[in-house]
Design a protein around this motif. Sequence first.
Motif, PDB file in Angstrom:
ATOM      1  N   GLY A  47       1.178  -8.149  -9.597  1.00  0.00           N
ATOM      2  CA  GLY A  47       0.489  -7.001 -10.213  1.00  0.00           C
ATOM      3  C   GLY A  47       0.874  -5.754  -9.739  1.00  0.00           C
ATOM      4  O   GLY A  47       0.623  -5.493  -8.400  1.00  0.00           O
ATOM      5  N   MET A  48       1.504  -4.793 -10.304  1.00  0.00           N
ATOM      6  CA  MET A  48       2.063  -3.664  -9.853  1.00  0.00           C
ATOM      7  C   MET A  48       1.393  -2.521 -10.772  1.00  0.00           C
ATOM      8  O   MET A  48       1.367  -2.505 -11.898  1.00  0.00           O
ATOM      9  N   ASN A  49       0.631  -1.592  -9.910  1.00  0.00           N
ATOM     10  CA  ASN A  49       0.001  -0.242 -10.791  1.00  0.00           C
ATOM     11  C   ASN A  49       1.283   0.585 -10.862  1.00  0.00           C
ATOM     12  O   ASN A  49       1.630   1.198  -9.874  1.00  0.00           O
ATOM     13  N   VAL A  50       1.731   0.947 -11.934  1.00  0.00           N
ATOM     14  CA  VAL A  50       2.821   1.708 -11.947  1.00  0.00           C
ATOM     15  C   VAL A  50       2.402   3.229 -12.856  1.00  0.00           C
ATOM     16  O   VAL A  50       2.459   4.255 -12.125  1.00  0.00           O
ATOM     17  N   ASN A  51       1.714   3.174 -14.309  1.00  0.00           N
ATOM     18  CA  ASN A  51       1.791   4.533 -14.689  1.00  0.00           C
ATOM     19  C   ASN A  51       0.295   4.890 -15.132  1.00  0.00           C
ATOM     20  O   ASN A  51       0.106   5.698 -15.910  1.00  0.00           O
ATOM     21  N   GLN A  52      -0.482   4.172 -14.369  1.00  0.00           N
ATOM     22  CA  GLN A  52      -1.936   4.501 -14.380  1.00  0.00           C
ATOM     23  C   GLN A  52      -2.289   6.112 -13.982  1.00  0.00           C
ATOM     24  O   GLN A  52      -1.727   6.393 -13.103  1.00  0.00           O
ATOM     25  N   LYS A  63      -4.000   0.402  -2.473  1.00  0.00           N
ATOM     26  CA  LYS A  63      -3.225  -0.865  -3.012  1.00  0.00           C
ATOM     27  C   LYS A  63      -2.354  -0.368  -4.393  1.00  0.00           C
ATOM     28  O   LYS A  63      -2.765   0.258  -5.292  1.00  0.00           O
ATOM     29  N   ILE A  64      -1.088  -0.806  -4.345  1.00  0.00           N
ATOM     30  CA  ILE A  64      -0.340  -0.292  -5.386  1.00  0.00           C
ATOM     31  C   ILE A  64       0.150  -1.753  -5.999  1.00  0.00           C
ATOM     32  O   ILE A  64       0.558  -1.816  -7.221  1.00  0.00           O
ATOM     33  N   LEU A 113       0.805  -1.157  -0.287  1.00  0.00           N
ATOM     34  CA  LEU A 113      -0.069  -0.178  -0.018  1.00  0.00           C
ATOM     35  C   LEU A 113       0.934   1.297   0.052  1.00  0.00           C
ATOM     36  O   LEU A 113       2.109   1.418   0.492  1.00  0.00           O
ATOM     37  N   ILE A 114       0.483   2.286  -0.651  1.00  0.00           N
ATOM     38  CA  ILE A 114       0.972   3.695  -0.584  1.00  0.00           C
ATOM     39  C   ILE A 114      -0.123   4.449  -0.033  1.00  0.00           C
ATOM     40  O   ILE A 114      -1.197   4.556  -0.744  1.00  0.00           O
ATOM     41  N   ASP A 115      -0.195   5.263   1.260  1.00  0.00           N
ATOM     42  CA  ASP A 115      -1.337   6.133   1.700  1.00  0.00           C
ATOM     43  C   ASP A 115      -2.296   5.143   1.770  1.00  0.00           C
ATOM     44  O   ASP A 115      -3.662   5.651   1.326  1.00  0.00           O
TER      45      ASP A 115
END
Lengths: 326, 326
Positions: free
Chosen positions: B212-217, B189-190, B184-186
């Motif tokens: 699974g990584m959320n990067v440039n959304q 889920k990241i 998590l960031i803040d």
Amino acid sequence: MASKIREALLSSLTAHKDEFVSGQELAYEASCTRTAIWKHIEELRRDGFTIESRRKKGYRLVGRSDLVTENDILLGLETEQLGRNIVFYQTLDSTQKIAHQLAQESAPEGTLVIAEEQKTGRGRMSRQWYSPPGTGIWMSLLLRPELPPQKAPQFTLITSVAIVQAIEEVCGLQVQIKWPNDLLIDGKKITGILTELQADSERIYSLIIGMGMNVNQKQADFPEELHEIATSLALAKGEPVSRAKLVQRVLFHIERYYKMYMDKGFEPIKLLWESYAVTIGKHITARTLHDSISGVALGITDEGVLLLEDKDGVVHPIYSADIEWL
Amino acid sequence: MASKIREALLSSLTAHKDEFVSGQELAYEASCTRTAIWKHIEELRRDGFTIESRRKKGYRLVGRSDLVTENDILLGLETEQLGRNIVFYQTLDSTQKIAHQLAQESAPEGTLVIAEEQKTGRGRMSRQWYSPPGTGIWMSLLLRPELPPQKAPQFTLITSVAIVQAIEEVCGLQVQIKWPNDLLIDGKKITGILTELQADSERIYSLIIGMGMNVNQKQADFPEELHEIATSLALAKGEPVSRAKLVQRVLFHIERYYKMYMDKGFEPIKLLWESYAVTIGKHITARTLHDSISGVALGITDEGVLLLEDKDGVVHPIYSADIEWL
């Protein structure tokens, strides 16, 4: 539907063992036509059942040969779920392989794959398991327990205890357990168990319990190199054993211990297991992949791990090894 | 062979970043013909690399777009084994599914399956994982550790710690771990991790770590229902992040911690993990499949199991749950 009729038919015939039952009564009890009864009787005969038929009297079950087809196992099976879906093969590569495929195709819990002969039967560490036709029990059972993967090794122990009970019941023979997965009579291998799983970190998707049991082999049926290390139930008992009966009792006891485990946890199974285990309390040597540790086998943990105390008093948890003792 | 040339070519071009390198020199360093160099340069351009070429001077690597093809990841990868065999897909159902297939086809340890887009990406408990094209990292890593299945859940924790380190290095962002498998960031889920295994009672055959990584959304790239619970590294940092660089660092740190774990055991990883974990020491509620337990999260065991102390002082081992806290 067809298998329902067959099951009803077999149970009527068994209930009236040694008596004739009319086709009409059989049809009534199986809720089908007399033509369907006739068809199923023919099928049962092809599967090895000896069924006498007389005009005006009906049918009488005389006996059956020692087969392990779906019919043989269903007739007299006392489980609720285990073995209620049976996939029988005359010959195949490995029952484990087929069971894994069925697991991925969403086969129900309790599905049993059983074969008269395995071409490439295997045990622990990908070792070959000798599985010639018509003499042993080569089968794989699919379970889907709602448990984390850490608990999977316990199922080898649950199965061990169930098989010990079944053999005692059916053959009157005392069996000893050798950690992790062998059952012995007079120090010779009678049964091997291979528990495999597919899982994520939190839960088991499917658990495949493979069982190889030496039942009706004669001494000459074993290859030379196995004479000293393997035996069969028939050799130990001095007479042939019904394989179907044994499968039924194995499934019955696995189901019973599986329920006990889910209700009450591992403790009661663990105590039973330790009472049958040949190595507990003994000085043993555990050969692992890279190492070899000697010491006294203290017992097993709640996760089926063997605890070994070396001469300095250090306790080693053993997850995987070949055990030797004097 | 072709991939060896490409790797040598990319490493020469990178070593001379901002300078021109002659075709002859490149051919010499890659042990191939100048025609082969020309062919590979064309291929690299198709894969998103910007390579300038000038008569008599040669080639110069200017930059590359944010892609995660085999080339992008190999260029600058500092691992020995992880990610050295890369299987890239523009789009597929799920990288986990392909990785499982490759595992059964004897793919080597370290094989990485990565895709620009997953049609049916999934997380824990078969929940959907939103994996749109071009913005995130959707990948599965195959490991074959010589370990018993009880140890498998530790790899979710090893991977968590590695990803926290990689994100800190590449983006300068602080990440927190939520047991069992979310980063998590803040509070949003990241990254999610899904560790799956095929095993027998004694040893793991294959371990598939899905990430699974959320990067440039951008904010608008997330569906409405995820706005409150998910975010991306670019959103948190305020600028785009190189996905290939991130993959490289993730693989590097997984390899590092994997080695540390095999050499020194779980203790050092456990301490690191607990230092990043947001729930340790807090009052939390763990919702399991059938139950809900509240109490203070004490820490994790050597097998990655969460320990929860309820108000009566009873400590519950939690193998699988959704965690909530105030």
